[in-house]
Scaffold this active site. Structure first.
Site, short mmCIF file in Angstrom:
data_model
loop_
_atom_site.label_atom_id
_atom_site.label_comp_id
_atom_site.label_asym_id
_atom_site.label_seq_id
_atom_site.Cartn_x
_atom_site.Cartn_y
_atom_site.Cartn_z
N HIS A 123 14.31 -0.95 3.80
CA HIS A 123 13.44 -1.22 2.65
C HIS A 123 14.27 -0.93 1.40
O HIS A 123 15.14 -0.06 1.42
CB HIS A 123 12.25 -0.26 2.75
CG HIS A 123 11.14 -0.52 1.79
ND1 HIS A 123 11.20 -0.10 0.47
CD2 HIS A 123 9.93 -1.10 1.94
CE1 HIS A 123 10.06 -0.43 -0.14
NE2 HIS A 123 9.29 -1.04 0.72
N ASP A 200 14.02 7.28 7.24
CA ASP A 200 12.90 6.79 6.45
C ASP A 200 11.76 6.54 7.44
O ASP A 200 11.77 5.57 8.19
CB ASP A 200 13.31 5.49 5.73
CG ASP A 200 12.12 4.81 5.07
OD1 ASP A 200 11.00 5.35 5.14
OD2 ASP A 200 12.33 3.73 4.49
N GLN A 203 7.20 3.91 8.01
CA GLN A 203 6.47 3.20 9.07
C GLN A 203 6.48 4.00 10.38
O GLN A 203 5.58 3.86 11.21
CB GLN A 203 7.08 1.82 9.33
CG GLN A 203 7.15 0.90 8.13
CD GLN A 203 5.78 0.50 7.58
OE1 GLN A 203 4.79 0.52 8.30
NE2 GLN A 203 5.73 0.16 6.31
N LYS A 226 0.44 5.39 4.28
CA LYS A 226 0.68 4.53 5.44
C LYS A 226 0.18 5.19 6.73
O LYS A 226 0.28 4.61 7.81
CB LYS A 226 2.17 4.22 5.55
CG LYS A 226 2.64 3.50 4.28
CD LYS A 226 3.86 2.69 4.48
CE LYS A 226 4.51 2.33 3.18
NZ LYS A 226 4.16 1.00 2.70
N CYS A 364 10.03 -6.22 0.41
CA CYS A 364 11.02 -5.27 -0.15
C CYS A 364 12.20 -5.10 0.78
O CYS A 364 12.78 -4.01 0.89
CB CYS A 364 10.40 -3.90 -0.44
SG CYS A 364 9.21 -3.92 -1.77
N1 PMP Z 1 10.29 2.55 3.50
C1 PMP Z 1 9.63 1.66 4.24
C2 PMP Z 1 10.21 1.23 5.56
C3 PMP Z 1 8.40 1.17 3.79
O1 PMP Z 1 7.73 0.29 4.54
C4 PMP Z 1 7.90 1.60 2.54
C5 PMP Z 1 6.60 1.06 1.98
N2 PMP Z 1 6.49 -0.33 2.02
C6 PMP Z 1 8.62 2.55 1.82
C7 PMP Z 1 9.81 3.00 2.32
C8 PMP Z 1 8.10 3.10 0.54
O2 PMP Z 1 7.05 4.03 0.79
P1 PMP Z 1 6.13 4.61 -0.34
O3 PMP Z 1 5.12 3.57 -0.66
O4 PMP Z 1 5.50 5.83 0.26
O5 PMP Z 1 6.98 4.98 -1.50
#
Ligand code: PMP
Length: 406
Positions: A123, A200, A203, A226, A364
């Site tokens: 991401h 990270d 997910q 999430k 993203c």
């Molecule tokens: N990493 C991944 C793999 C994500 O899917 C996301 C959210 N789309 C994020 C980071 C960012 O997370 P947050 O909304 O908590 O900042």
């Protein structure tokens, strides 16, 4: 015992909504999950009964607020199986958790000519903070590629790791491909070279029971919204001995021990990394979400999502012209696809008119799209409150989209 989805759905008020007069089918869970009533109740109760700033007051409300906040930290500690609450830093989300590490670890351990490895399926939140670090420190960003199925090419990691590698940042579960990465193996490989690893888990925290000690992760980033909690709250797990060595990343109240104009000393862990008024209501609501998730049964929830994924994959694949992007050996709850050469945006707009919420675009993860030479995908992402009937509606919707475009 069968997983009682209809009972579970009663806990999520938003799921009873209609969109364009159709029952809402919510398949955008990788972007954000819906919140059960108990989470909403915690937020309301906190505001109505005990709201008061934490860590600063001797009066009853402040003490109660502080206790709720620190109990929430204990709930997160237990959720990830950290050794100590000193290892749990509350942040505003996974993005903030990653930025914290990229800054503070970077300040302490990354210098000119050093190397940072990220994967090709990250991401943007797990790419850009490292690019900023590399620019600041004149360090080098290296990329671990994935193959056309969406599996990381682990053998390449052996080539990428050098004596200059300082940290690897990789996601547990890819938000656009659904790949579940072999993070334990990656951590083992990294540690054999003395390299630290940030996972990270935005997910991944929704993919089974977490055990950061068993994984031996150095850092694990979590996003509250999430995992059925509110937005604006997340956490960073970090090994205590590492966090002790890192400088603070933001200055302000709560993160200090003493302040004079000549010199400031910093608070102990975990407060050293929590400058300013924390999102204590968010933390309490996150704890409520975690407890709810545990009551539902994390393993049963994942099993249910996995069976829905299998069903959705088979059903979508059976439609002529549907191409699934991301066919890794181990996948979970996320299915990205294209319908012929129909633009994902058009597919998403038409599905919306049927009450079906999917996400469209790059999610993203522009480098993932570049890998496949596409502009974006339609992404259906599942949660334990989704049903087989909803998958059928999605499949019916996709067939309709195909018809409409001839
Ligand atoms: N990493 C991944 C793999 C994500 O899917 C996301 C959210 N789309 C994020 C980071 C960012 O997370 P947050 O909304 O908590 O900042």
């Amino acid at each position: 015992m069968s997983f009682n989805v209809s009972k579970i759905r009663e806990d999520f008020p938003i799921l009873t909504q209609k969109v364009y007069g159709k029952p809402l089918v919510y398949f955008d869970n990788a972007a954000t999950t819906q919140k059960p009533q108990c989470v909403l109740d915690t937020i309301e109760y906190f505001h109505n009964k005990i709201n008061s700033n934490i860590h600063r007051g001797v009066h009853s409300l402040s003490v109660e607020s502080t206790e709720a906040y620190e109990q929430a930290r204990e709930t997160v500690r237990q959720f990830v199986n950290a050794k100590s609450t000193n290892e749990i830093i509350f942040t505003s989300g996974a993005t903030a958790s990653i930025n914290l590490v990229a800054f503070s670890f970077g300040e302490a351990f990354v210098g000119e000519g050093d190397e940072v490895i990220v994967s090709e399926m990250e991401h943007h939140s797990n790419i850009v903070p490292w690019q900023l670090l590399c620019e600041r420190k004149k360090a080098k960003l290296k990329v671990l590629p994935f193959d056309d199925n969406g599996d990381l090419i682990l053998e390449k990691l052996d080539e990428l790791l050098t004596s200059r590698t300082r940290i690897i940042a990789v996601n547990h579960v890819s938000n656009s491909l659904g790949t579940v990465n072999p993070i334990k193996q990656i951590i083992e490989k990294a540690h054999a070279h003395g390299v630290k690893v940030l996972i990270d888990g935005a997910q991944g925290a929704k993919h089974g029971i977490l055990d950061v000690q068993d994984l031996d992760a150095d850092f694990y980033a979590i996003s509250g919204h999430k995992i059925y909690g509110p937005t604006g709250i997340g956490a960073l797990y970090g090994k205590q001995e590492l966090l002790e060595q890192l400088p603070p990343w933001q200055g302000g109240g709560d993160m200090i021990a003493t302040v004079t104009f000549e010199k400031t000393t910093y608070n102990q862990l975990p407060f050293k990394f929590e400058a300013g008024t924390a999102n204590y209501i968010g933390a309490a609501a996150l704890a409520s979400a975690i407890k709810y998730y545990q009551r539902v049964g994390i393993e049963a929830a994942v099993e249910h999502e996995d069976s829905l994924l299998e069903y959705a994959t088979q059903s979508l694949q059976a439609i002529d012209g549907v191409r699934i992007i991301g066919t890794a050996k181990e996948k979970t709850s996320i299915i990205s696809f294209l319908v012929g050469d129909i633009h994902p945006y058009d597919t998403g707009m038409i599905l919306d008119k049927m009450g079906i919420a999917v996400r469209t675009g790059t999610h993203c993860t522009e480098p993932v799209m570049a890998h496949f030479g596409i502009d974006g995908t339609v992404r259906a992402s599942l949660a334990f409150y989704n049903t087989k009937e909803e998958v059928d509606m999605l499949v019916g919707g996709v067939k309709r989209v195909k018809q409409m475009f001839g």
